[in-house]
Write a protein that holds these residues in place. Structure first.
Motif, PDB file in Angstrom:
ATOM      1  N   SER A   1       1.627   8.203   1.958  1.00 59.32           N
ATOM      2  CA  SER A   1       1.437   8.095   0.688  1.00 59.32           C
ATOM      3  C   SER A   1       0.484   6.800   0.378  1.00 59.32           C
ATOM      4  CB  SER A   1       3.283   7.485   0.083  1.00 59.32           C
ATOM      5  OG  SER A   1       3.450   6.472   0.854  1.00 59.32           O
ATOM      6  N   CYS A   2       0.067   6.252   1.368  1.00 61.84           N
ATOM      7  CA  CYS A   2      -0.868   5.108   1.112  1.00 61.84           C
ATOM      8  C   CYS A   2      -2.109   5.766   1.011  1.00 61.84           C
ATOM      9  CB  CYS A   2      -0.925   4.317   2.504  1.00 61.84           C
ATOM     10  SG  CYS A   2       0.668   3.429   3.093  1.00 61.84           S
ATOM     11  N   PHE A   3      -2.495   7.129   1.111  1.00 62.39           N
ATOM     12  CA  PHE A   3      -4.007   7.733   1.061  1.00 62.39           C
ATOM     13  C   PHE A   3      -3.847   8.702  -0.137  1.00 62.39           C
ATOM     14  CE2 PHE A   3      -2.835   6.214   5.236  1.00 62.39           C
ATOM     15  CZ  PHE A   3      -3.858   5.491   5.702  1.00 62.39           C
TER      16      PHE A   3
ATOM     17  N   VAL B   1       0.845  -1.188  -0.112  1.00 60.96           N
ATOM     18  CA  VAL B   1      -0.131  -0.138  -0.206  1.00 60.96           C
ATOM     19  C   VAL B   1       0.900   1.032  -0.123  1.00 60.96           C
ATOM     20  CG1 VAL B   1      -1.999  -1.169   1.324  1.00 60.96           C
ATOM     21  CG2 VAL B   1      -0.087  -0.024   2.689  1.00 60.96           C
ATOM     22  N   LYS B   2       2.105   1.074   0.273  1.00 62.45           N
ATOM     23  CA  LYS B   2       2.975   2.369   0.048  1.00 62.45           C
ATOM     24  C   LYS B   2       3.191   2.976  -1.270  1.00 62.45           C
ATOM     25  CE  LYS B   2       6.046   1.496   3.825  1.00 62.45           C
ATOM     26  NZ  LYS B   2       7.621   1.198   4.543  1.00 62.45           N
ATOM     27  N   ASP B   3       3.094   4.359  -1.349  1.00 60.15           N
ATOM     28  CA  ASP B   3       3.312   4.890  -2.513  1.00 60.15           C
ATOM     29  C   ASP B   3       2.122   4.736  -3.762  1.00 60.15           C
ATOM     30  OD1 ASP B   3       5.638   6.279  -1.529  1.00 60.15           O
ATOM     31  OD2 ASP B   3       7.053   4.331  -1.862  1.00 60.15           O
ATOM     32  N   THR B   4       1.058   4.245  -2.953  1.00 56.62           N
ATOM     33  CA  THR B   4      -0.167   3.836  -4.050  1.00 56.62           C
ATOM     34  C   THR B   4      -1.133   4.921  -3.882  1.00 56.62           C
ATOM     35  OG1 THR B   4      -0.869   2.536  -2.336  1.00 56.62           O
ATOM     36  CG2 THR B   4       0.441   1.687  -4.007  1.00 56.62           C
ATOM     37  N   GLY B   5      -1.519   5.511  -2.838  1.00 63.83           N
ATOM     38  CA  GLY B   5      -2.565   6.306  -2.501  1.00 63.83           C
ATOM     39  C   GLY B   5      -4.077   5.503  -2.592  1.00 63.83           C
ATOM     40  N   ILE B   6      -3.759   4.167  -2.388  1.00 61.14           N
ATOM     41  CA  ILE B   6      -4.962   3.213  -2.722  1.00 61.14           C
ATOM     42  C   ILE B   6      -6.090   3.450  -1.824  1.00 61.14           C
ATOM     43  CG2 ILE B   6      -4.020   1.650  -1.093  1.00 61.14           C
ATOM     44  CD1 ILE B   6      -4.859  -0.738  -3.009  1.00 61.14           C
ATOM     45  N   PHE B   7      -6.044   3.761  -0.660  1.00 61.47           N
ATOM     46  CA  PHE B   7      -7.191   4.358   0.449  1.00 61.47           C
ATOM     47  C   PHE B   7      -7.601   5.607   0.032  1.00 61.47           C
ATOM     48  CE2 PHE B   7      -4.355   1.617   2.892  1.00 61.47           C
ATOM     49  CZ  PHE B   7      -4.880   0.386   2.964  1.00 61.47           C
TER      50      PHE B   7
END
Length: 338
Positions: A317-319, A292-298
């Protein structure tokens, strides 16, 4: 008054005619002159003897005429020689003039040739420059076309691979199901149940549980929904498919704008319940935490009471939810990791 050539010819002809007449009539003239003037009758031998000196005079006259003739011949030769000299001089002058004319023509020809050579060099240079410019344009066009084709090929390969992974994820998603309370629960119902249970655990959001304790609670929740004999641990392997999808996006040769678009599109394929379940799993499972790091998935949820938990266990960076991002620094300064 100068005589022209026709008058000169006529005068000479007249003189020659008089000389010829005198020459033909000379014996008669001589006879009359001798017998009527020099010797008078009676014609005695002494009278004829006196004519001897006169004959000698005519012999001298003949010599004189011969000499005059010779002088005339010599003078004529002299005149011919002078005429020849003048002719040679005229010829030499004509030759010099012809030579000068030839030199002038040669010089003009050289100048014309040099000018033509200069013009030819300039024209050749201009044509060469035009050819170079045309070749450069064609090369730029070919390179541009090649880059466009290469980019299109890369993009096409990326899209095909991305769609294949998304289709595989959806197929995997549809296999997530359990039989509970006399009926089959499908993936969204399972994610909803896990997410609602997770949101009810205030001890987690009050930071009263450690990372390992949160993991124990997560596993117990999966066992509770599916039963201890079956479990729902295939959910964890399902989440790891997102790692492959995001690795493909991050490592592909597409623009940054396109990478942002596909990350957002991948995130939007998830429901808020699926994202909350992944959030809970990523708190405990190292593999899910890395993906989930560096994805902005949340991007599908925001609650004020979640912020202390989020800044403690995750990176910004996960958000990609705007409210989480705008409040992140405020809560980060007030929290200490557990």
């Amino acid at each position: 008054m100068t005589l022209n050539n026709l008058k000169k010819i006529f005068l000479w002809g007249l003189v020659l005619l008089i000389v010829l007449i005198v020459w033909i009539r000379f014996p008669l003239i001589f006879k009359e002159w001798v017998f009527k003037i020099l010797v008078k009758p009676p014609f005695t031998p002494e009278a004829f003897t006196s004519l001897g000196p006169i004959g000698d005079i005519f012999g001298a006259l003949t010599a004189l005429l011969t000499s005059l003739t010779l002088i005339i011949v010599i003078y004529t030769a002299y005149l011919q020689r002078q005429a020849n000299i003048h002719a040679r001089e005229a010829m030499a002058e004509q030759l010099k003039q012809a030579e000068r004319a030839a030199e002038n023509q040669l010089q003009q020809a050289r100048e014309a040739t040099n000018e033509q050579l200069v013009q030819a060099r300039e024209a050749t240079k201009e044509q060469l420059e035009q050819a170079r410019a045309s070749t450069s344009q064609q090369l730029d066009l070919a390179q541009s076309t090649h880059r466009a084709q290469l980019k299109e090929t890369i993009y096409s390969n990326f899209i095909n691979t991305y769609n294949s992974l998304i289709n595989y994820k959806l197929a995997k998603y549809n296999t997530i199901q359990v039989f509970n309370n006399g009926r089959i629960w499908h993936a969204e119902e399972i994610f909803k149940e896990i997410a609602l249970y997770f949101l009810g655990q205030y001890r987690i959001f009050e930071l009263k549980l450690s990372r390992s304790e949160i993991g124990v609670l997560y596993n117990k929740t999966l066992d509770k929904i599916a039963g201890t004999d079956k479990g729902l641990h295939e959910i964890n392997s399902y989440f790891l498919l997102y790692e492959s999808i995001y690795d493909l996006i991050n490592n592909s040769e597409i623009s940054d704008e396109e990478k942002i678009f596909f990350r957002k599109a991948t995130s939007n394929m998830m429901s808020s319940h699926e994202q909350l379940t992944l959030l809970w799993a990523a708190t405990y499972l190292e593999d899910c935490h890395k993906l989930v790091k560096d994805t902005g998935i949340f991007s599908q949820f925001y609650r004020e009471d979640l912020m202390p938990f989020l800044v403690t266990f995750f990176e910004k960076s996960c958000f990609s939810h705007p409210d989480i991002l705008s409040n992140w620094d405020k809560y980060l300064n007030n929290q200490n990791p557990t």
